[in-house]
Every structure is written in structure tokens, then in C-alpha cells.
Design a protein around this motif. Structure first.
Motif, PDB file in Angstrom:
ATOM      1  N   ALA A   1      35.323   6.860 -41.998  1.00 31.09           N
ATOM      2  CA  ALA A   1      36.019   8.030 -41.466  1.00 31.09           C
ATOM      3  C   ALA A   1      37.200   8.360 -42.362  1.00 31.09           C
ATOM      4  CB  ALA A   1      36.493   7.759 -40.044  1.00 31.09           C
ATOM      5  N   TYR A   2      36.945   9.026 -43.446  1.00 28.59           N
ATOM      6  CA  TYR A   2      38.019   9.430 -44.345  1.00 28.59           C
ATOM      7  C   TYR A   2      37.733  10.847 -44.816  1.00 28.59           C
ATOM      8  CZ  TYR A   2      41.527   9.024 -48.040  1.00 28.59           C
ATOM      9  OH  TYR A   2      42.610   9.201 -48.847  1.00 28.59           O
ATOM     10  N   GLY A   3      38.433  11.802 -44.240  1.00 26.30           N
ATOM     11  CA  GLY A   3      38.240  13.188 -44.654  1.00 26.30           C
ATOM     12  C   GLY A   3      39.117  13.474 -45.846  1.00 26.30           C
ATOM     13  N   THR A   4      38.565  13.343 -47.053  1.00 29.27           N
ATOM     14  CA  THR A   4      39.418  13.508 -48.227  1.00 29.27           C
ATOM     15  C   THR A   4      39.659  14.960 -48.564  1.00 29.27           C
ATOM     16  OG1 THR A   4      37.478  13.398 -49.613  1.00 29.27           O
ATOM     17  CG2 THR A   4      38.657  11.365 -49.250  1.00 29.27           C
ATOM     18  N   GLY A   5      38.840  15.865 -48.068  1.00 25.56           N
ATOM     19  CA  GLY A   5      39.027  17.257 -48.442  1.00 25.56           C
ATOM     20  C   GLY A   5      38.516  18.174 -47.374  1.00 25.56           C
ATOM     21  N   CYS A   6      38.323  19.452 -47.741  1.00 28.99           N
ATOM     22  CA  CYS A   6      38.024  20.403 -46.676  1.00 28.99           C
ATOM     23  C   CYS A   6      36.624  20.207 -46.120  1.00 28.99           C
ATOM     24  CB  CYS A   6      38.245  21.828 -47.119  1.00 28.99           C
ATOM     25  SG  CYS A   6      37.774  22.251 -48.779  1.00 28.99           S
TER      26      CYS A   6
ATOM     27  N   ARG B   1      43.900   6.440 -53.631  1.00 27.86           N
ATOM     28  CA  ARG B   1      43.564   5.828 -52.338  1.00 27.86           C
ATOM     29  C   ARG B   1      42.069   5.647 -52.191  1.00 27.86           C
ATOM     30  NH1 ARG B   1      48.631   7.688 -53.392  1.00 27.86           N
ATOM     31  NH2 ARG B   1      50.099   7.019 -51.809  1.00 27.86           N
TER      32      ARG B   1
ATOM     33  N   GLU C   1      52.739  12.887 -57.081  1.00 24.89           N
ATOM     34  CA  GLU C   1      53.007  11.461 -57.197  1.00 24.89           C
ATOM     35  C   GLU C   1      53.145  11.106 -58.667  1.00 24.89           C
ATOM     36  OE1 GLU C   1      51.453   7.839 -54.541  1.00 24.89           O
ATOM     37  OE2 GLU C   1      50.007   8.626 -55.930  1.00 24.89           O
TER      38      GLU C   1
ATOM     39  N   ILE D   1      35.465  19.184 -42.376  1.00 23.88           N
ATOM     40  CA  ILE D   1      35.290  20.008 -41.185  1.00 23.88           C
ATOM     41  C   ILE D   1      33.814  20.079 -40.790  1.00 23.88           C
ATOM     42  CG2 ILE D   1      34.960  22.231 -42.322  1.00 23.88           C
ATOM     43  CD1 ILE D   1      37.368  21.881 -39.520  1.00 23.88           C
TER      44      ILE D   1
ATOM     45  N   GLY E   1      50.724  15.490 -49.257  1.00 23.36           N
ATOM     46  CA  GLY E   1      50.451  15.716 -50.667  1.00 23.36           C
ATOM     47  C   GLY E   1      49.085  15.252 -51.098  1.00 23.36           C
ATOM     48  N   TYR E   2      48.304  14.758 -50.150  1.00 21.62           N
ATOM     49  CA  TYR E   2      46.971  14.280 -50.505  1.00 21.62           C
ATOM     50  C   TYR E   2      45.988  15.428 -50.704  1.00 21.62           C
ATOM     51  CZ  TYR E   2      48.906   9.872 -49.065  1.00 21.62           C
ATOM     52  OH  TYR E   2      49.699   8.776 -48.963  1.00 21.62           O
ATOM     53  N   LEU E   3      46.395  16.628 -50.298  1.00 19.85           N
ATOM     54  CA  LEU E   3      45.463  17.753 -50.381  1.00 19.85           C
ATOM     55  C   LEU E   3      46.015  18.878 -51.248  1.00 19.85           C
ATOM     56  CD1 LEU E   3      44.382  17.924 -46.657  1.00 19.85           C
ATOM     57  CD2 LEU E   3      43.027  17.143 -48.543  1.00 19.85           C
ATOM     58  N   HIS E   4      46.968  18.555 -52.088  1.00 22.50           N
ATOM     59  CA  HIS E   4      47.606  19.621 -52.863  1.00 22.50           C
ATOM     60  C   HIS E   4      46.683  20.091 -53.976  1.00 22.50           C
ATOM     61  CE1 HIS E   4      50.633  21.974 -54.779  1.00 22.50           C
ATOM     62  NE2 HIS E   4      50.582  21.260 -55.871  1.00 22.50           N
TER      63      HIS E   4
ATOM     64  N   TYR F   1      33.890  29.245 -44.435  1.00 19.97           N
ATOM     65  CA  TYR F   1      34.718  30.127 -45.260  1.00 19.97           C
ATOM     66  C   TYR F   1      34.061  31.504 -45.298  1.00 19.97           C
ATOM     67  CZ  TYR F   1      37.085  25.935 -46.811  1.00 19.97           C
ATOM     68  OH  TYR F   1      37.803  24.781 -46.865  1.00 19.97           O
TER      69      TYR F   1
ATOM     70  N   VAL G   1      41.614  24.838 -43.276  1.00 19.73           N
ATOM     71  CA  VAL G   1      40.177  24.690 -43.094  1.00 19.73           C
ATOM     72  C   VAL G   1      39.721  25.000 -41.663  1.00 19.73           C
ATOM     73  CG1 VAL G   1      38.248  23.232 -43.668  1.00 19.73           C
ATOM     74  CG2 VAL G   1      40.392  22.878 -44.769  1.00 19.73           C
TER      75      VAL G   1
ATOM     76  N   ASN H   1      43.982  14.655 -43.868  1.00 17.21           N
ATOM     77  CA  ASN H   1      44.287  13.651 -44.876  1.00 17.21           C
ATOM     78  C   ASN H   1      45.784  13.637 -45.119  1.00 17.21           C
ATOM     79  OD1 ASN H   1      44.276  11.950 -47.025  1.00 17.21           O
ATOM     80  ND2 ASN H   1      42.925  13.151 -48.289  1.00 17.21           N
TER      81      ASN H   1
ATOM     82  N   THR I   1      42.460  15.186 -55.030  1.00 20.34           N
ATOM     83  CA  THR I   1      43.688  15.272 -55.793  1.00 20.34           C
ATOM     84  C   THR I   1      43.956  13.912 -56.408  1.00 20.34           C
ATOM     85  OG1 THR I   1      45.014  14.638 -53.919  1.00 20.34           O
ATOM     86  CG2 THR I   1      44.600  16.964 -54.191  1.00 20.34           C
TER      87      THR I   1
ATOM     88  N   TYR J   1      37.123  18.293 -52.985  1.00 18.96           N
ATOM     89  CA  TYR J   1      38.023  18.026 -54.099  1.00 18.96           C
ATOM     90  C   TYR J   1      38.839  16.761 -53.865  1.00 18.96           C
ATOM     91  CZ  TYR J   1      41.166  19.820 -50.675  1.00 18.96           C
ATOM     92  OH  TYR J   1      41.852  19.984 -49.517  1.00 18.96           O
TER      93      TYR J   1
ATOM     94  N   LYS K   1      46.486  12.108 -56.183  1.00 19.14           N
ATOM     95  CA  LYS K   1      47.096  11.195 -55.214  1.00 19.14           C
ATOM     96  C   LYS K   1      46.033  10.590 -54.301  1.00 19.14           C
ATOM     97  CE  LYS K   1      51.236  11.318 -52.318  1.00 19.14           C
ATOM     98  NZ  LYS K   1      52.293  12.198 -51.806  1.00 19.14           N
ATOM     99  N   THR K   2      45.065  11.399 -53.891  1.00 18.50           N
ATOM    100  CA  THR K   2      44.012  10.876 -53.034  1.00 18.50           C
ATOM    101  C   THR K   2      43.069   9.990 -53.815  1.00 18.50           C
ATOM    102  OG1 THR K   2      44.127  12.954 -51.861  1.00 18.50           O
ATOM    103  CG2 THR K   2      42.351  11.510 -51.275  1.00 18.50           C
TER     104      THR K   2
ATOM    105  N   GLN L   1      43.651   6.897 -44.757  1.00 20.92           N
ATOM    106  CA  GLN L   1      42.322   6.617 -44.213  1.00 20.92           C
ATOM    107  C   GLN L   1      42.524   6.007 -42.848  1.00 20.92           C
ATOM    108  OE1 GLN L   1      40.390   3.356 -43.726  1.00 20.92           O
ATOM    109  NE2 GLN L   1      39.197   4.847 -42.613  1.00 20.92           N
TER     110      GLN L   1
END
Lengths: 303, 368, 189, 181
Positions: D27-32, D77, C134, D35, B41-44, B150, B68, B21, D71, D69, D73-74, B14
Motif C-alpha cells: 500500500a504505497y501510492g507513489t503518484g497519481c 524511499r 531534498e 487513485i 514534497g514527495y509529489l513535487h 483526467y 488527483v 504520499n 520524484t 511519476y 525524494k520519493t 509508506q
């Protein structure tokens, strides 16, 4: 007794005025920036809403006494410097504490805020805060030198160290110091760019580098205090330059016009500038601003 | 100087300065970086696992989500790989439309890069302008494909549909508008002395290292080597189009910025040519019923030039209705971990975000 | 073009123990099959002597029926503009592959990923333990015998009412009290 | 403080009026979905005119935008970030994948249902949601705040055990501190 009460009332009025004007200017800045960026922008009173919201947020997280005192120091610094500045010429509603030498005192007290913030930010333990504070202090070394030189030039030229004294000379002679000693004015204006901490000198809280630096651990009421003292401080700086170089203001409308025009200098410069790095910023201040400062002193001594 | 104790500074996950990410863990002495470690690995989302459970056409909806900011080159790679595997010949017009879509995607991604580069250096006006103008490109996409981000438009066998009515004029109008705006961008960004000061000599990558790490695209071109898959290994109809491949020798952020500055103009040029030369005809070949589509055993690797470099798609089939393996080669995959860690050492912490933007780090395609 | 590809194949064959090969002329591509122990020397030779400077990709395919992993290196010669796919197979039950990140530093990233995703051991690989996942406790997830849908079902709850891919409009209509318009009913599944 | 409208005090009405017009988004872009956030903030859609603005750190932010989405791991956080934020705080679930997994319903690494782990105030559907939809989501959140029923944070505090249990089930290396503010 009555006059003391009046003085206190006047001080509160001064503070409220400074707060309102500073906040509104901040809102107008956001609006202007938005318009340059092809946007509609927030309403000009958006900053008041933000401030009130921040005030209404809970503040459950703290990092000890110094962290509490940090914002307080900034507020004290802003308010005390405000008290030494004649807002309007010859107006009893805005009394100020003036004595011979208050300009020198002001130079010190204006630095006090950032130092307090450094103490507060140091205790949060956030490395971003620590780095931000280091940057802020290094940058302060940069812009304080031309700023102080500009003020010294004025003091030497007119043989007084009182703000009111300098103001009175301008009012009586009808000549503004920005024309009498243009070099000092240039140095002061360029140095004030750094004081406002807008782009390109926003290196302290640079979001993409330090995640808002010293502020990163401060939310809610802390941020409210910082925001409002920042607004007050902006008013202080603008009014001080108006008092010292532009002949003061005899009523509020003239004050608003003059300060707003001055305020537009850092704002417009900031819209189109990327951020300097710390050392680049210092180099900048030790270039032309310092040169102007030196010339101003030489001019003041020999002419 | 060794007395100073190194501080650990976390850029991400963050953090307003990070692209997407991910995380870079920095060891900092003063303002200088002495060690860097990337953590991804935060977006896997396990796309490559999920396609094992989907048939050839269902998998295709996953492809655009690999990266993206610029989904079309990935779709193109997958479509071309499947066509190679099944020996599908696509109509001529479909190839031209694909080129148009790819170049529009390039422009939209380059505008996003303008925003990122400006934003990372504190020039927020640049970001506001170019992301705002990007909406006009997305409008074209919406007209053509029905979606903003998309598209799922380039698919095995051609493209999904032909131009809507009056689309060509709209494209040309948008290009005219964009060219006018690019002059503004020049004034704001490239002729800005502070921007030049902040970027020249910063983020220097040894050209030798660029080749060693397999980094391509603007990073390679910015270090003086002329390389572009559209010319070296031409696909679709790029061999019938005229365009230049810009190179610079500085190998720093500024050189890469200049390369990209020319690239966006070349893309506009290509789009003009496509609109002018596009032939009439069908836009797709009939492919088998998706439920029963089986592809003979074999493998194929297709690659496409994207803004960040080459993106590739390895597709292996075992003769069944579902892909055996789809493995995506992201342009950022090769540099975001190994090269970035080396480049960051010795730099100022103020430049981390700018360097990442300049290299074209894109976390979703690293982790997939 | 064909002669060029043949020449490349012959030159490699002269120096190394080539197991098998395949030439695709229209794709400008040569597939070379080797035993696993030849791979590092082949790659180094191709890179240093034959101008295949650019490693486009490295991939692993799980051929579970044959009990083997196929490891593929995709090389590209910028001058000749030719692709070479270097392929090898390793045992699936005891997957060990030579660490080659001194040839191309980017292979470090690939090897870290395959170690995690397939459980392939690369002796001497210098990298932190975790790359993408992880504290993962299950089997390496990209192996074909790992069932992702079963894992997801066991670990992540699904919102009730959405277990299947059925039309939800009726449920939503019932919940919100709105009627589905006639034209929409036609499309109901 | 977070009563329903009938019981809302005048102070709360004023506070909520300010809160709803000043939403600072972390400001935390956790996923797609990240955009489309810049597009929402820039010229055509310009969320700043509604008081929506970016905030750099969790301490300053009001709204946590889960852009797509998550994950595992995210997720860890995100929960940390959420707990660092100060009351009142709101969560917006952005995109189909936060509602029910979306197209990643069978992925081993993404959670399917966000509201098991964090209290969600508003969901925005779509893959990906257009900026108009995002603005409408913000509008909905403003409406809820105005009515005083956007009380996700309260819900999180009261049902902490429930959320903790779900979080621990997914996050293997659990090392959180107590959440007591």
C-alpha cells in the motif's frame, strides 16, 4: 506402546484438522465479506494459497533470537491449547490430554501466545510493533475478565474444573449450558468477539493506524507461522465454546455446523463496524460482558 | 507522566493510513501525540515551472493533474482565469455544462471521502461500497469527456463538446440510484454508534483558528460559519440555482462528516436542476490558434469551490504565447502543514488518519 | 459597487503611502501597489480594521527582464465580498521580504516554499530548512533563469529512441513484426 | 530457482503457481495512479478474486506498484522499501511517466526511466491506466511468474552495481546500507 503411537497420530490429525478448518473459515470469511461489499471475492481456498506462498518466500531479515521465537510462542500456545480440547465427544481419533483442572490451565496457556508475540515484537525495534503490543495487552485485560468469569461460573455451577467433565455433564443430561446458564454464555460470546480480533476489536494490527502492528516486521515464513497458528487458534476458541456451552459434537459435521454458526457472530459484527479505540474497547468489555459475567457467577452460586 | 520517553512514530510516506504520499512525524507518549511535524514534497512535479515552457492550451493539460481526486475545479479555475485575462465570453450552455461537470466531480470526490473516512476508522465496507458506486459517476464522465479521471474537458472558451445522445437520462438515472444508495450509507456510517463514538469530539479545531489559517470549505462550515464560494462569489450559473449550504457547530470530525453528508445531497439537487433548466446553444467560443495565441499583459485570480474548500488559480501573462506564472492555491495547502501540526497535538494516534481525511488533506495539491 | 471599491481605496490611501492602484469593477477587485516596507502594516490594517479576514493566496512572479520579483497578497472580505490584491516589488538580486506569519499563520507555509523555490529570504522565519526539495544543490528552481529541461536532460536519462516527439508506431511495428493497418498509415506523422 | 521454463523444477512450478495467485500489493501510492488502485480493488473490477490484495508493510508485500511519476525524494524511499521486501518480489511500473517520463519529461524533479533504478517486471502504459489495464498488467505478471521468468529481484542482485550507480547519480544524499539479502 501402540496406544502412544496412536495418540501421536491422533494429535497430528487434530492439528491438521484444526489447520484446515481454521484456514477454510478464514477463506469463507473473506468470501462473505466480499459479498457484503458487492464483490465476487477470492476463492474459499485463497488462504491456503496465501499460506503456501508465504512459506515459499525467503526470510533473510531477522532481528535476533526473540524475533524468531515470537511466532513460535504463538504456535506453541495454539497447539498446546488444541491438545487440551476434546474435539469430538468419545472419539479415539482425537485424543486429548485431560486432567482435573485443565480448564484453569487453558486460561493460562491461551494468554501465553500474545505474550510471546509481545516479546518477539519488542525486539524488532519497530515503534508500530511496540504500540500494537501495548494495545493488544491492554485489550486482553479487557476481554479476559468476562471470559474468565464465564468459565468460573461454569466451574462453580457444576463443581468441576475439567473440560471433559463439563462436556460429559452436558452429554449425559442432554441440556446445553448455553440454556442452563445463559449469562455465562453471553459473557463468553461477547468476550470471544475480542479474542477473534476482527472489527471493531482489530486494534492490535489496525492497518490505517499502525501498519499491521506487531506483524509489521514479520514477512514470509514468520507470517506463515502466525497465520497458521491464528487459524488453529480460531478453531480452538470455537471448539472450546462449542464444548463448554453447546454440548460438544459427536461427529465432524455437527462440529463444523456449530463452529461455523459461532464463527459468523464475530464475522458479521465485524463487517459493519468501524474500529474501537483502545480505551473504548476496554470500556466495552467492562460494560455488558462484565455485567453478564457477574450475573453468571451469582446465578451459579445461588441457583 | 513525564517519565515516559517520547517515541518517534512515522506515519508515511509508506503507510496504509496516510492520504496520498506524504509524511507526518509524530512524537508519541503512550497513545497520545505530543508533537507533530509534516513533511511534504514527495509529489513535487514542478508543474508551475513546466507551464513556463508550454503555451496557453498546452498548459491546460497539466491543470487536471494538480489534484488527483478532484481535477475539475482546477481546470475550471484555470479556464476562468484565462478567460478573465483575454476577456473571452463563453456561451450560456457551456456555463451550465461546466456546473454539471463540477457537481459530478464533487459527488465523485465526496464518495471518495466516504471511503477514506470509513477506511481510516476501519470500516472497510464503506470504502468498498462508495468507491464501487463512484464508478457510476466515472462512467458518466467517460461518456461525456472520454476519460475516467483526467477529463481535460473544461477549457478556456467553454467546454470541449456537447452532451452525447441520451446523456441527460443517464445522469438522472445515476442520481436516482445514488440517492437510494445514500440511505444505505446513512445506515452503515452515520447511524453507526461506533462511528459516532470515534468521531465526536475528535479532531477539534478552534473555529477562530480555522479562520486565521485561511481554511475554508467543509472545515469552516463544520465550525459554524456559513461560507461557500458558490454563493459568496458566484461563478458560472450558480446564482441561478437553488441549493443549501449546510453548517454544523461541532468543529470536529463528526460535524464535518455531517456537513459532507448534506453536501452530496445538495450536489444531486443541483444536477437535477441543471438537467431541467439547461438552455440550447453552442458549447464553446472560438479561441485563437493555440500556437499563436498571445494574451495581453495582466493577471487574474479565479477560485472555485471544491470538496476540500476553495481552489484558486493565479495566472499572470507577460503578453507572450506562454504563461508567465501559474500559481495554484490548493485547499489543503494552507492546513496540511501548519494547522495539522497544531490539531494533532493531544490526539490519540488512532485518529491521525481520520483527522487527515476529515480536514481533506490532499498531498498532490500541496506540492504540485 | 464602484463606489465601494473607491471607498476602500480611499481609506487605504488616507492611512498609507499608496503608490498606485487599479480598480476592476466587474471582477470586484482592487489592486493596490505599495513599497515593500509598508506591506506588513497594510496587511495588518486590512485584516483587523477593514474586515479582509481571509487570505486567499500569496504569490510571487519573477519579472526577470525588470530585475524584480513581484509579491502579491490576495485578500477577501467575507462581508463586503470584495477582493484586494496587495502588490509589491522586491529586488531580484537581493530578495529580502519581511516575515509575516504572525499575521496569518498559513503564510509560514508560503514563505517556506518561496524561500526554497525563489531564494527569497524571510528574516525570522521559523521553519525547518527543507520544504519540498531534498538536498537540492542547484539555483532556486522556480527562478526563470533556471532551465528545467536542461537540468532534466543532464540528470535523468531518457529512453533511447524517444528523444523527439516522432511517431513511434513504425518502430514498434518493426520490433514486434506487425503491420500497421492501412487506415492507420494515413495518420502517420 | 529462477531458471527458464525448460529447466523449472517441479517444486518451482508448484511454488510459482501459488505465488502467481497470491500477489500482495504494497500500500504505497507513489503518484497519481494511486487513485485507480482503489477502483481496481473494489466491486466492479475486484482484483481480490485474482488473489491480489493489499499488504500494509514492505515485509509482507510481494508486488511494489509504482503508481506514476517518481520524484527524486520519493525514489529514495521507494528504493528503500524495495530493498526491505523479501524475495521473490516484483515491480510493476504504472503509467506512462514510469516508462519515459510521460508529460513530466522535462521536469527537474521527476525521473524519466524507472528501470534504470529498479528492475521492472511489467509496465502498464496509459495516463492514467484504466482499471482494466491494471488488471491486465497483473495478468501479465501472473503469466511471467507462472513461466518462472519474473526474475527482477535476481536481476537487481546480480547487477547491483549498475543500479547503485544510477541511483547515486540522482539521489544526492545517499545513505543506504548494503543490500546483501
Amino acid at each position: 506402546m501402540e496406544s502412544l503411537l496412536m495418540n501421536i497420530l491422533g494429535a497430528v490429525t487434530t492439528f491438521l484438522l484444526a489447520f484446515a478448518v481454521g484456514m477454510t473459515y478464514g477463506g469463507l470469511r473473506r468470501k462473505i465479506v466480499a459479498r457484503v461489499q458487492n464483490r465476487y471475492g477470492p476463492p474459499f481456498y485463497q488462504n491456503f494459497i496465501d499460506a503456501f506462498k508465504l512459506y515459499s518466500k525467503s526470510t533473510a531479515i531477522h532481528h535476533g533470537a526473540m524475533h524468531f521465537l515470537g511466532p513460535a510462542f504463538i504456535m506453541v500456545s495454539s497447539v498446546v491449547s488444541l491438545m487440551f480440547i476434546p474435539v469430538l465427544t468419545n472419539n479415539q481419533w482425537f485424543p486429548n490430554l485431560n486432567f482435573q483442572g485443565d480448564l484453569i490451565f487453558l486460561i493460562y496457556i491461551m494468554v501465553f501466545g500474545p505474550l510471546g508475540m509481545a516479546l518477539g515484537a519488542g525486539q524488532t525495534g519497530n515503534p508500530n510493533s511496540a504500540i500494537g503490543v501495548t494495545r493488544g495487552l491492554s485489550q486482553m485485560v479487557g476481554f479476559e475478565i468476562p471470559w474468565v468469569m464465564a468459565l468460573i461460573a461454569l466451574m462453580v455451577q457444576y463443581k468441576t474444573t475439567s473440560i471433559t467433565g463439563l462436556l460429559d455433564i452436558q452429554v449425559q443430561s442432554g441440556h446445553w449450558f448455553m440454556f442452563e446458564n445463559p449469562f455465562a454464555f453471553s459473557a463468553a460470546i461477547l468476550a470471544s468477539l475480542g479474542m477473534f480480533r476482527y472489527s471493531p476489536f482489530d486494534i492490535v494490527g489496525a492497518p490505517t493506524e499502525l501498519a499491521s502492528g506487531p506483524m509489521s516486521e514479520n514477512g514470509g515464513k514468520f507470517l506463515f507461522v502466525m497465520m497458521s497458528s491464528g487459524s488453529v487458534f480460531a478453531f480452538v476458541k470455537l471448539t472450546l465454546i462449542v464444548d463448554l456451552f453447546m454440548g460438544g459434537a459427536s461427529n465432524l459435521i455437527i462440529l463444523v455446523i456449530k463452529t461455523f454458526l459461532l464463527y459468523m457472530i464475530p464475522v458479521t459484527y465485524g463487517i459493519v463496524s468501524p474500529r474501537y479505540r483502545t480505551e473504548q474497547s476496554i470500556t466495552y468489555f467492562w460494560g455488558w460482558p462484565l455485567f453478564f459475567g457477574l450475573i453468571a457467577i451469582i446465578y451459579a452460586v445461588f441457583f | 507522566m513525564k517519565r515516559e520517553k517520547a517515541t518517534t512514530l512515522y506515519i508515511g510516506p509508506q503507510h496504509p493510513g496516510i492520504t496520498g504520499n506524504m509524511m507526518v512525524r509524530l512524537k508519541v507518549e503512550g497513545d497520545t501525540i505530543v508533537g507533530a511535524r509534516t513533511e511534504v514534497g514527495y509529489l513535487h512535479r514542478a508543474f508551475e515551472k513546466l507551464v513556463e515552457r508550454r503555451n496557453w492550451v498546452q498548459s491546460f493539460t497539466m491543470m487536471c493533474r494538480f489534484c488527483v481526486p478532484e481535477p475539475d475545479p482546477v481546470e475550471e479555475s484555470y479556464a476562468r482565469a484565462v478567460e478573465m485575462l483575454d476577456n473571452i465570453e463563453i456561451p450560456e450552455r457551456a456555463k451550465w455544462i461546466r456546473v454539471l461537470v463540477l457537481e459530478l466531480a464533487r459527488i465523485s470526490s465526496l464518495l471518495l471521502w466516504h471511503a477514506g473516512q470509513g477506511h481510516s476508522l476501519g470500516l472497510y465496507t464503506m470504502g468498498q461500497w462508495s468507491v464501487g458506486d463512484r464508478n457510476y459517476i466515472l462512467d458518466l464522465f467517460e461518456d461525456l469527456t472520454g476519460a475516467r479521471i483526467y477529463h481535460m474537458f473544461i477549457w478556456p472558451g467553454g467546454v470541449r463538446r456537447d452532451f452525447p445522445k441520451g446523456f441527460e437520462d443517464k445522469v438522472l438515472k445515476t442520481m436516482d440510484y445514488l440517492e437510494k444508495r445514500l440511505e444505505d450509507y446513512d445506515n452503515l456510517l452515520f447511524e453507526n454508534s461506533i462511528f459516532q463514538k470515534r468521531t465526536q469530539g475528535v479532531g477539534y479545531v478552534n473555529p477562530e483558528k480555522v479562520i486565521e489559517h485561511g481554511v475554508v470549505g467543509p472545515v469552516l462550515r463544520g465550525s459554524g460559519i456559513k461560507s461557500d464560494i458558490r454563493i459568496d462569489d458566484p461563478y458560472e450559473v450558480y446564482d441561478k440555482l437553488k441549493f443549501e449550504v449546510p453548517t454544523q457547530t461541532g468543529s470536529d470530525i463528526w460535524a464535518r462528516a455531517l456537513v459532507r453528508r448534506v453536501e452530496i445531497r445538495q450536489s444531486i439537487r443541483i444536477i437535477r436542476q441543471v438537467i431541467e433548466k439547461i438552455p440550447k446553444g453552442d458549447v464553446y467560443t472560438k479561441v485563437p490558434n493555440p500556437q499563436k495565441w498571445k494574451i495581453a499583459r495582466g493577471d487574474a485570480f479565479a477560485r472555485t469551490e471544491s470538496v476540500r474548500g476553495e481552489v484558486g488559480m493565479y495566472v499572470a501573462s507577460d503578453g507572450g504565447a506562454k504563461p508567465r506564472r501559474v500559481h495554484f492555491r490548493g485547499a489543503a495547502y494552507v492546513h496540511a502543514v501548519t494547522l495539522l501540526e497544531e490539531v494533532l497535538i493531544g490526539q490519540n494516534i488512532a485518529d491521525v488518519s481520520a483527522i487527515m481525511n476529515s480536514l481533506g488533506t490532499c498531498p498532490p495539491e500541496i506540492e504540485r | 459597487m464602484e463606489t465601494l471599491l473607491e471607498k476602500i481605496k480611499d481609506r487605504v490611501n488616507a492611512n498609507f503611502d499608496l503608490k498606485d492602484y487599479k480598480i476592476y469593477t466587474d471582477l470586484k477587485r482592487v489592486d493596490l501597489f505599495f513599497n515593500k516596507e509598508h506591506i506588513p502594516s497594510v496587511l495588518l490594517y486590512l485584516k483587523e480594521q477593514m474586515g479582509f479576514r481571509h487570505l486567499m493566496h500569496m504569490s510571487v512572479v519573477d519579472w526577470i527582464e525588470e530585475g524584480e520579483f513581484e509579491i502579491i497578497f490576495f485578500l477577501w472580505a467575507p462581508k463586503e465580498k470584495v477582493k484586494i490584491f496587495v502588490k509589491t516589488r522586491i529586488d531580484r538580486d537581493n530578495p529580502v521580504m519581511e516575515n509575516m506569519d504572525n499575521i496569518w499563520p498559513q503564510l509560514n507555509t508560503y514563505e517556506r516554499e518561496f524561500k526554497e523555490m525563489y531564494g527569497i529570504e524571510f528574516p525570522g522565519l521559523v521553519a525547518p530548512e527543507e520544504f519540498i526539495l531534498e538536498s537540492w544543490s542547484g539555483p532556486p528552481p522556480m527562478r526563470r533563469d533556471f532551465e528545467t529541461d536542461k537540468y532534466a536532460k543532464d540528470n535523468f536519462a531518457t529512453r533511447p529512441g524517444r528523444e523527439d516527439a516522432q511517431d513511434v508506431r513504425e518502430t514498434i511495428a518493426k520490433r514486434s513484426g506487425e503491420d500497421i493497418p492501412d487506415f492507420a498509415k494515413k495518420y502517420s506523422r | 530457482m529462477y531458471n527458464d521454463k525448460n529447466k523449472q523444477k517441479i517444486v518451482d512450478i508448484i511454488k510459482n503457481a501459488a505465488r502467481k495467485h497470491s500477489l500482495w500489493v504494497l500500500a504505497y501510492g507513489t503518484g497519481c495512479g494511486a487513485i485507480e488502485v482503489p477502483a481496481t480493488m473494489t466491486s466492479r473490477y475486484d482484483a481480490e478474486r485474482l488473489g491480489v490484495r493489499g499488504a500494509a508493510t514492505p515485509r509482507q508485500a510481494d508486488v511494489l506498484l509504482i503508481t506514476g511519476y517518481l520524484t527524486v525524494k520519493t525514489l529514495k524511499r521507494v528504493i528503500r522499501v524495495y530493498e526491505q521486501m523479501q524475495d521473490p518480489k516484483y515491480v510493476i511500473g504504472f503509467g506512462s511517466c514510469t516508462i519515459n517520463g510521460g508529460m513530466y519529461f522535462d521536469s527537474y524533479n521527476t525521473i524519466n526511466q524507472l528501470d534504470l533504478y529498479l528492475p521492472v517486471d511489467v509496465y502498464i502504459s496509459g495516463c492514467m491506466p484504466r482499471p482494466e489495464a491494471v488488471l491486465e498488467g497483473f495478468g501479465k505478471l501472473q503469466e511471467l511468474i507462472g513461466k518462472g521468468i519474473a526474475n527482477g529481484a535476481q536481476q537487481y542482485k546480480e547487477n547491483l552495481d549498475f543500479y547503485r550507480e544510477n541511483q547515486k547519480k540522482v539521489i544526492k544524499n545517499w545513505d543506504f546500507q548494503d543490500y546483501n539479502w
